[in-house]
Design a protein around this motif. Structure first.
Motif, PDB file in Angstrom:
ATOM      1  N   ASP A  93      40.584  32.179  58.384  1.00  0.00           N
ATOM      2  CA  ASP A  93      39.454  32.568  58.597  1.00  0.00           C
ATOM      3  C   ASP A  93      39.125  32.928  57.078  1.00  0.00           C
ATOM      4  OD1 ASP A  93      36.953  32.969  59.743  1.00  0.00           O
ATOM      5  OD2 ASP A  93      37.950  34.375  61.021  1.00  0.00           O
ATOM      6  N   VAL A  94      38.976  31.840  56.251  1.00  0.00           N
ATOM      7  CA  VAL A  94      38.934  31.872  54.712  1.00  0.00           C
ATOM      8  C   VAL A  94      37.884  32.767  54.237  1.00  0.00           C
ATOM      9  CG1 VAL A  94      38.533  30.826  52.651  1.00  0.00           C
ATOM     10  CG2 VAL A  94      40.009  29.603  54.407  1.00  0.00           C
ATOM     11  N   ARG A 168      35.426  33.227  48.424  1.00  0.00           N
ATOM     12  CA  ARG A 168      34.340  34.211  48.857  1.00  0.00           C
ATOM     13  C   ARG A 168      33.171  34.428  47.566  1.00  0.00           C
ATOM     14  NH1 ARG A 168      34.994  38.310  52.720  1.00  0.00           N
ATOM     15  NH2 ARG A 168      33.821  39.969  51.417  1.00  0.00           N
ATOM     16  N   ALA A 169      33.763  33.998  46.519  1.00  0.00           N
ATOM     17  CA  ALA A 169      32.932  33.910  45.425  1.00  0.00           C
ATOM     18  C   ALA A 169      31.999  32.974  45.523  1.00  0.00           C
ATOM     19  CB  ALA A 169      33.693  33.855  43.986  1.00  0.00           C
ATOM     20  N   SER A 170      32.596  31.657  45.935  1.00  0.00           N
ATOM     21  CA  SER A 170      31.625  30.473  46.016  1.00  0.00           C
ATOM     22  C   SER A 170      30.586  30.515  47.345  1.00  0.00           C
ATOM     23  CB  SER A 170      32.083  29.241  45.631  1.00  0.00           C
ATOM     24  OG  SER A 170      33.213  29.241  46.805  1.00  0.00           O
ATOM     25  N   GLY A 171      31.230  31.334  48.340  1.00  0.00           N
ATOM     26  CA  GLY A 171      30.676  31.404  49.576  1.00  0.00           C
ATOM     27  C   GLY A 171      30.928  30.316  50.497  1.00  0.00           C
ATOM     28  N   SER A 172      32.025  29.490  49.866  1.00  0.00           N
ATOM     29  CA  SER A 172      32.548  28.296  50.718  1.00  0.00           C
ATOM     30  C   SER A 172      34.161  28.178  50.891  1.00  0.00           C
ATOM     31  CB  SER A 172      32.099  26.923  50.182  1.00  0.00           C
ATOM     32  OG  SER A 172      32.864  25.893  50.416  1.00  0.00           O
ATOM     33  N   PRO A 173      34.567  27.861  51.933  1.00  0.00           N
ATOM     34  CA  PRO A 173      36.180  27.821  52.155  1.00  0.00           C
ATOM     35  C   PRO A 173      36.707  26.544  51.243  1.00  0.00           C
ATOM     36  CG  PRO A 173      34.998  27.889  54.307  1.00  0.00           C
ATOM     37  CD  PRO A 173      34.048  27.537  53.274  1.00  0.00           C
ATOM     38  N   ALA A 174      35.718  25.869  50.675  1.00  0.00           N
ATOM     39  CA  ALA A 174      36.347  24.580  49.995  1.00  0.00           C
ATOM     40  C   ALA A 174      37.135  24.897  48.851  1.00  0.00           C
ATOM     41  CB  ALA A 174      35.210  23.689  49.440  1.00  0.00           C
ATOM     42  N   ALA A 175      36.828  25.999  48.031  1.00  0.00           N
ATOM     43  CA  ALA A 175      37.419  26.517  46.902  1.00  0.00           C
ATOM     44  C   ALA A 175      39.124  26.859  47.227  1.00  0.00           C
ATOM     45  CB  ALA A 175      36.719  27.738  45.953  1.00  0.00           C
TER      46      ALA A 175
END
Lengths: 195, 195
Positions: A93-94, A168-175
DNA sequence: GTCTATAGATAGATAGAC
DNA sequence: GTCTATCTATCTATAGAC
């Protein structure tokens, strides 16, 4: 919110676990815990001495659960590289972050030896578990002999913990996934011309 | 606490920066900021609309400062590997954590698009800056051509951010350094038989 | 610009009835 | 075991005097 067959202390602990994960220790109030658990004020203070006591029970359980889950992946059959890869690629749950790692940014948790202990022990256990696997991989020629198993284990764990930060910084699990792919490429036997 | 020649708004911003670093947004109260800055209640609300407004000013400045500091290391002369190494080995207040990265664990920061923006932009800038350097290193044959620069950049950044987590969990900066050494070994041209 | 007064809400906990 | 009442302190902010 919880099964009607779950006892009040159980519901309180589970509620605390979720709130600690989402808002941290400082951001979690007894009142919020009670409401989430569907328990009254008096009920909570009957079963637990106070917020720190309840948090300790919650943190201990979360730590145990994380450890069991990690062992399920790290102890599965497969080559050392495969087991490390399985751990890194494990479904997470990234965007919620690591329920244990996030506590290290909580000033009140770090300030309390009791609350910090289960966090420290969990991270430490994971590091040693990973180091053992890397060591195994070195013996099997899957990882370069020049590598220090303890160091690589720390790097693996740090990439995961830091991956949560990037996500969490980018708001996306992709990072998170990007960082993991980078690490796997560096660790990969193929990448070293051995695959 | 601060020079007598520093203006009240300045002292408020600097105080907020320090408290955000130490206790996060949720754990920082206007009252604590005022006391730390030696400013009164009315003074703070005269210069700033409220806690979020002041926090935004503080976060923006911290983000700028971090970026300038990183550029000082990443933009220095040296080979790509040397510059990445300098960034990783850079002197840090490890146990305090990353003043920008720690904000990603703050629920109220993440919930606010305004407060999250400077955090996101800073992390993103760092990632791209590192990716450019890794790309350069690939062109010069210092990094394997099979590596994806964006991925490696994310891994580098994640190792740093996660290194803080390991260090704070154990209460010692050593864990940070261990993770960094592991990553450097994986990145090292020597480790790939090219050194 | 800074200060004091005020204010409703929440934090964290205790006391005692049921 | 659970509930309501109560309590002190703090949170975040506004109002208005100086």
């Amino acid at each position: 919110m919880y099964s009607e067959f779950m006892s009040t202390p159980e519901r309180l602990i589970e509620s605390t676990r979720e709130l600690l994960w989402e808002r941290g220790y400082v951001g979690t109030s007894p009142k919020a815990i009670q409401e989430h658990a569907g328990a009254g004020q008096g009920s909570m203070y009957h079963h637990f001495k106070g917020k720190p006591d309840l948090a300790l029970a919650a943190i201990r359980r979360t730590a145990e659960e994380l450890r069991a889950g990690a062992e399920g992946v790290l102890g599965a059959p497969g080559s050392p590289y495969e087991r490390v890869e399985a751990y890194l690629r494990r479904e997470r749950d990234v965007l919620r972050g690591c329920p244990v790692g996030r506590l290290t940014m909580d000033p009140d948790v770090i300030a309390s030896a009791e609350l910090r202990a289960p966090v420290d022990e969990t991270i430490d256990w994971l590091r040693e578990r990973l180091a053992g696997i890397v060591e195994e991989g070195k013996e099997q020629g899957q990882f370069a002999p020049s590598l220090d198993a303890e160091e690589i284990a720390a790097t693996i764990l740090a990439t995961v913990q830091g991956g949560y930060v990037l996500a969490r910084a980018s708001g996306s699990p992709a990072a998170f996934d990007t960082a993991v792919r980078g690490l796997l490429a560096l660790l990969s036997p193929a990448g070293r011309g051995l695959g």
